[in-house]
Scaffold this motif. Structure first.
Motif, mmCIF file in Angstrom:
data_model
loop_
_atom_site.group_PDB
_atom_site.id
_atom_site.type_symbol
_atom_site.label_atom_id
_atom_site.label_comp_id
_atom_site.label_asym_id
_atom_site.label_seq_id
_atom_site.Cartn_x
_atom_site.Cartn_y
_atom_site.Cartn_z
ATOM 1 N N UNK A 9 23.911 57.101 -18.478
ATOM 2 C CA UNK A 9 22.833 57.372 -19.220
ATOM 3 C C UNK A 9 22.950 56.504 -20.620
ATOM 4 N N UNK A 10 24.036 56.492 -21.189
ATOM 5 C CA UNK A 10 24.029 55.654 -22.496
ATOM 6 C C UNK A 10 23.608 54.316 -22.460
ATOM 7 N N UNK A 65 18.925 55.057 -14.683
ATOM 8 C CA UNK A 65 18.403 54.271 -13.639
ATOM 9 C C UNK A 65 16.850 53.968 -13.840
ATOM 10 N N UNK A 66 16.251 53.639 -12.731
ATOM 11 C CA UNK A 66 14.898 53.366 -12.690
ATOM 12 C C UNK A 66 14.128 54.213 -12.992
ATOM 13 N N UNK A 67 14.384 55.720 -12.820
ATOM 14 C CA UNK A 67 13.546 56.600 -13.131
ATOM 15 C C UNK A 67 13.415 56.793 -14.803
ATOM 16 N N UNK A 124 21.206 69.227 -30.812
ATOM 17 C CA UNK A 124 20.926 68.422 -29.886
ATOM 18 C C UNK A 124 22.217 67.645 -29.270
ATOM 19 N N UNK A 125 22.262 67.227 -28.083
ATOM 20 C CA UNK A 125 23.364 66.297 -27.626
ATOM 21 C C UNK A 125 23.146 64.748 -27.547
ATOM 22 N N UNK A 126 23.394 64.107 -28.688
ATOM 23 C CA UNK A 126 23.258 62.620 -28.586
ATOM 24 C C UNK A 126 24.231 62.057 -27.822
ATOM 25 N N UNK A 127 24.126 61.527 -26.602
ATOM 26 C CA UNK A 127 25.006 60.693 -25.677
ATOM 27 C C UNK A 127 25.667 59.375 -26.357
ATOM 28 N N UNK A 128 24.858 58.613 -27.402
ATOM 29 C CA UNK A 128 25.407 57.605 -27.985
ATOM 30 C C UNK A 128 26.488 57.913 -28.745
#
Length: 450
Positions: free
Chosen positions: A204-205, A100-102, A181-185
């Motif tokens: 998040x993606x 989101x905006x953050x 690491x965790x790659x959400x893509x």
């Protein structure tokens, strides 16, 4: 927590810059001195509008995110131990990602923090809304107004921590231990997720991809801050009410950034209004090609495709998310909202052209809407309750259905409904007892035949 934002890939020496988007830019011209001066004036107006956080406010948000992640990690460990998970697996704890905006770097001081709690498979959504909410979150002295909404289209936990509003989503990935690491893509993380899990993870993606798909994150952020503030002040900032919300505007701005990769933010705003004033809706906005299928071996999910889905074909203003599975982020837009958006974009184009001709100034663009002076007739919907919890529940229920009322008001062909995304909150006197909490929604009515 979210990793630092990655900049767009830079071109190698002697090579043309990599094209971002589905088609070449309209112009690669660099800004002139006047464009930079105009951008400085735009930023001064945004400062005066209160669009930026102070250093103290920013530090408080960062501390809230750090404490939430630490609490979630402890909950994940405790839950794993209570279920007999091996100690080595238990140490693979939850992680918190913002969106989101953050995450995009454009949040205002009063904006909430959108975040997603990613957990290994021993943590379930029911656990999140029960034990995490009851035994960890609600017991803290610095947490208030805890409001779980597990039945929402995208299940969410709403609360405040040290007076910072937070919207927290949850997703349990089908891993005994979360990758590091965790790659959400990576599409493999979508495996065996239900629709709610896919929507939660894609928040998040999408945010991560938007940042990767713009040529210059600094100009993107300035332009997005400006367009969001303009939309709020003009009463057209709300996805729920059928106008456009944060992710919609972010994709629209990202598309314009791709078409004018070297332009200054002041120029981007004018180009944005000009482009969407002429846009032939329902031709979709895409900032990356859509994929019909996930990576090999990953679970397939329904993708927005008007060629095969009649419901998708009925969408009026498609703004398509860049992450698989692609979705239309603006499916709520109806005829009244589209008409309103076109009117405001036309006004924005007129004013930005005057600004370029030095016949106006940026402050005029951000003048509040004259909604309450434009019509003779209005529909007012009041949400009244005796306490904050009841008020939040009724507010959410009414807000999610108001766009249907707007559409229904136009069924007589001689009437036009004009939605207004801004609400008015007040305390009103009750017949007996303390004052009631009241939030009012408004719809303007006009009769073109009169």
């Amino acid at each position: 927590m979210s990793p630092p934002a990655a900049s767009a890939p830079a071109a190698s020496a002697g090579q043309p810059p990599k094209q971002l988007g589905i088609s070449p830019p309209f112009s690669t011209a660099s800004p002139k001195s006047w464009d930079l001066e105009s951008t400085a004036q735009l930023e001064q107006v945004l400062q005066a509008c209160g669009c930026f956080e102070t250093a103290e406010q920013k530090a408080r948000r960062e501390s809230v995110i750090a404490d939430l992640e630490a609490m979630a990690q402890q909950w994940s460990k405790d839950l794993g131990r209570s279920r007999g998970i091996e100690e080595q697996a238990v140490q693979s704890v939850a992680t918190l990602r913002t969106f989101g905006s953050y995450r995009l770097g454009v949040n205002t001081p009063d904006a909430d923090i959108d975040c997603l709690l990613l957990c290994p498979r021993h943590c379930a959504r029911e656990d999140f809304f029960n034990s995490f909410c009851r035994d960890y979150l609600a017991t803290r002295d610095d947490v208030s107004e805890v409001f779980p909404v597990p039945e929402a289209y995208t299940p969410v936990m709403k609360f405040k921590m040290r007076d910072v509003p937070v919207d927290m989503l949850f997703c349990s990935l089908q891993h005994a231990q979360l990758p590091r690491p965790l790659d959400v893509q990576e599409d493999r993380h979508l495996r065996d997720l239900d629709a709610e899990g896919v929507r939660s993870l894609n928040g998040v993606r999408v945010a991560e991809l938007i940042l990767q798909l713009v040529p210059n994150q600094t100009t993107f952020r300035t332009a997005l801050r400006a367009i969001k503030e303009w939309a709020r002040r003009r009463g057209i900032y709300s996805n729920v009410l059928g106008c456009l919300g944060g992710v919609n505007w972010a994709i629209l701005v990202a598309f314009v950034c791709q078409k004018y990769p070297n332009a200054a933010p002041s120029t981007l705003l004018h180009r944005l209004f000009r482009l969407y004033f002429k846009w032939s809706w329902p031709m979709p906005i895409l900032i990356t090609p859509t994929r019909e299928e996930p990576a090999e071996g990953c679970t397939p999910h329904a993708v927005w495709n008007p060629k095969v889905d009649l419901r998708d074909r009925a969408h009026l203003m498609p703004i398509v998310t860049p992450a698989y599975p692609a979705m239309n982020s603006s499916y709520n837009v109806g005829e009244p909202q589209l008409r309103l958006l076109k009117e405001e974009i036309a006004r924005g184009l007129e004013l930005t052209e005057k600004i370029q001709e030095e016949r106006s100034h940026w402050a005029e663009l951000f003048e509040p809407s004259d909604f309450f002076y434009r019509f003779q007739h209005y529909v007012q919907v009041d949400v009244l309750a005796d306490n904050p919890e009841d008020h939040r529940r009724w507010f959410g229920w009414i807000e999610s259905r108001l766009r249907h009322l707007t559409l229904a008001l136009e069924r007589p062909p001689q009437l036009l409904a004009h939605p207004y995304a801004n609400t008015i909150f007040q305390r009103v006197a009750a017949a007996s007892g303390p004052p009631q909490l009241c939030t009012s929604f408004f719809i303007g009515l006009s009769f073109p035949c009169e």
